[in-house]
Design a protein around this motif. Sequence first.
Motif, short mmCIF file in Angstrom:
data_model
loop_
_atom_site.label_atom_id
_atom_site.label_comp_id
_atom_site.label_asym_id
_atom_site.label_seq_id
_atom_site.Cartn_x
_atom_site.Cartn_y
_atom_site.Cartn_z
N ASP A 1 54.61 -53.34 36.07
CA ASP A 1 53.54 -52.65 35.34
C ASP A 1 52.29 -53.53 35.26
OD1 ASP A 1 55.28 -50.58 34.99
OD2 ASP A 1 55.56 -50.87 32.84
N ILE A 2 51.14 -52.89 35.37
CA ILE A 2 49.87 -53.62 35.33
C ILE A 2 49.47 -53.91 33.88
CG2 ILE A 2 47.42 -53.56 35.94
CD1 ILE A 2 49.31 -53.76 38.32
N VAL A 3 49.06 -55.17 33.64
CA VAL A 3 48.57 -55.55 32.32
C VAL A 3 47.25 -56.30 32.48
CG1 VAL A 3 50.89 -55.70 31.33
CG2 VAL A 3 49.81 -57.77 32.26
N PHE A 4 46.48 -56.28 31.39
CA PHE A 4 45.26 -57.06 31.32
C PHE A 4 45.54 -58.21 30.36
CE2 PHE A 4 43.94 -52.54 31.82
CZ PHE A 4 43.56 -52.62 33.15
N GLY A 5 45.48 -59.44 30.88
CA GLY A 5 45.86 -60.60 30.10
C GLY A 5 44.67 -61.39 29.61
N ILE A 6 44.74 -61.84 28.35
CA ILE A 6 43.69 -62.68 27.77
C ILE A 6 44.33 -63.84 27.00
CG2 ILE A 6 42.14 -60.69 27.55
CD1 ILE A 6 42.64 -60.77 24.52
N SER A 7 43.57 -64.91 26.84
CA SER A 7 44.04 -66.05 26.05
C SER A 7 42.85 -66.71 25.40
CB SER A 7 44.79 -67.05 26.94
OG SER A 7 45.33 -68.10 26.17
N ILE A 8 42.85 -66.77 24.06
CA ILE A 8 41.76 -67.37 23.30
C ILE A 8 42.35 -68.32 22.27
CG2 ILE A 8 39.74 -66.96 21.84
CD1 ILE A 8 39.66 -64.11 22.90
N ASN A 9 41.96 -69.59 22.36
CA ASN A 9 42.42 -70.59 21.39
C ASN A 9 43.94 -70.58 21.23
OD1 ASN A 9 39.73 -71.29 20.95
ND2 ASN A 9 39.50 -69.89 19.22
N GLY A 10 44.64 -70.41 22.33
CA GLY A 10 46.10 -70.43 22.30
C GLY A 10 46.75 -69.11 21.94
N ASP A 11 45.95 -68.11 21.59
CA ASP A 11 46.46 -66.78 21.28
C ASP A 11 46.45 -65.97 22.57
OD1 ASP A 11 47.11 -64.29 20.27
OD2 ASP A 11 45.68 -64.36 18.61
N THR A 12 47.63 -65.76 23.12
CA THR A 12 47.76 -65.15 24.45
C THR A 12 48.34 -63.75 24.32
OG1 THR A 12 48.08 -67.35 25.42
CG2 THR A 12 48.75 -65.45 26.75
N ARG A 13 47.69 -62.77 24.93
CA ARG A 13 48.08 -61.37 24.74
C ARG A 13 47.99 -60.58 26.05
NH1 ARG A 13 45.59 -59.45 18.90
NH2 ARG A 13 45.90 -61.42 17.79
N ALA A 14 48.77 -59.52 26.11
CA ALA A 14 48.75 -58.62 27.26
C ALA A 14 48.52 -57.19 26.77
CB ALA A 14 50.06 -58.70 28.04
N TYR A 15 47.65 -56.47 27.49
CA TYR A 15 47.31 -55.09 27.16
C TYR A 15 47.67 -54.22 28.36
CZ TYR A 15 44.85 -57.24 23.28
OH TYR A 15 44.54 -57.97 22.16
N PRO A 16 48.79 -53.53 28.33
CA PRO A 16 49.20 -52.72 29.47
C PRO A 16 48.18 -51.64 29.82
CG PRO A 16 51.04 -53.05 27.97
CD PRO A 16 49.81 -53.53 27.26
N LYS A 17 47.91 -51.51 31.09
CA LYS A 17 46.99 -50.48 31.57
C LYS A 17 47.45 -49.09 31.14
CE LYS A 17 45.12 -48.60 35.90
NZ LYS A 17 45.11 -48.77 37.38
#
Length: 457
Positions: free
Chosen positions: A180-196
């Motif tokens: 599955d496709i996700v959009f990944g971000i990481s800010i100040n150690g807070d890492t998250r994925a937002y599935p398309k």
Amino acid sequence: MMRFIFTLVFIFNIGVTNAQNTVNNTLEKQDYEYFLDFFTSGNTQVHKEALKYIEDHWKESFEVMAVETMYFLRSPSTSLKLLNILQKKTKKYYPRDFDKWYEYIWSKQSSYPDAYYTFKAILHKAIDSRFDRYFLDREHQSTIRLDEVRWGGVKQDGIPPLRNPKMLNAKDATYLDDKDIVFGISINGDTRAYPKRILAWHEMFTDQVGNIPVAGVYCTLCGTVILYKTEKDGIRYQMGTSGFLYRSNKLMYDQKTQSLWNTLWGKPVIGPLVGKGIELEYLSVVTTTWGEWKKRHPKTTVLSLKTGHRRDYDEGVAYKDYFSTDELMFTVQEKDTRLKNKEEILAIRLPDKTEENIAISSNFLKKNHIYKGVINHNNFTVFTDQSGAHRVYFTKEIEFTSYDKTSLAQDSNGETWELDENQIKNIKSGKTLQRLPTHNAFWFGYHAAFPNVKLIK
């Protein structure tokens, strides 16, 4: 933006009539009011008189008002009569092909008068009472052509943004498959994925990530996910989905001023905030697979299916038909055929330093897993992993010769570097190189926003 079907019965209520009276206190009826007569009056004689006035007093500025009037008219006979006038005066014969009509209008210098703002405000207020604030009395507060602003088919936040959405630990996200496709971000150690598959139904999320207020904006039509810091110069902007498009790219709005913002530029383009030097800072977003993202970031969190909304969040459901072809839902002023409309590119720019702008074909990068380029006299290197995800770093004079397509790269001196979401680090010396914020986009949408972009393919 998905076009939701509304039952739009254009009987203007007292509020709309009052709005029309407020913006027109003169005794003489203005040109645009004759176009609004088709909606504000059910009297066929009024319609007949409006058609006669339009034909007898025709001018070039009537073109866009005629097109937008026909777009919303629910009377086939009246619409046909107006179409006949439009075709006769322009000598263009596109029937009800609105994309063709817009392309014709956009091929010329804009000719609409200041009153077109008022016309657009009153016309669209019938859909959503908040829409008139976008346009009303703002003729000197716009940096884009107003006739290129098109209604996308939804009310304000009709595609509901996810605000402070519930997140899950990776092990609890059993609804996701590794592909599955996700959009990944990481800010100040807070890492998250937002599935398309989820974000395509909402097109925006607002949250605090790594203690930074952000908005992730997904323009499904132009294939772009951009992550913006929503605090600028001490002011925090609460962003939402306006319901309107500019060159097939969704326009955001801020809740306080109702100014419209260009999603790709991160700037207000219509409304009170125009001309105040505001430009939001954007951060990196990685388009990858869930399997690859959680392997790199086992402690990542990911969106929960419990969004507070009822949608079919299965993979590939949202915009299935749109994504399956190269056809556009809303046309743009100019297409560049060097790539297919929806071919994906990696966007590289430094808006606070230079107008230089680079788009690199994702297909090209998949064949060249290490690519070195230059922007604003700064060397950068793009690393493309096995999932097709791109990460870009300022690499100065360092030449990289190999990459394992996951997280390790080797330079020309034989030294090994480790890639993460914020930097690339020399394992031996500890030296680090900064990440360059980037995002992906469909070629047609990015070129429409940045016609002078340099393409590498």
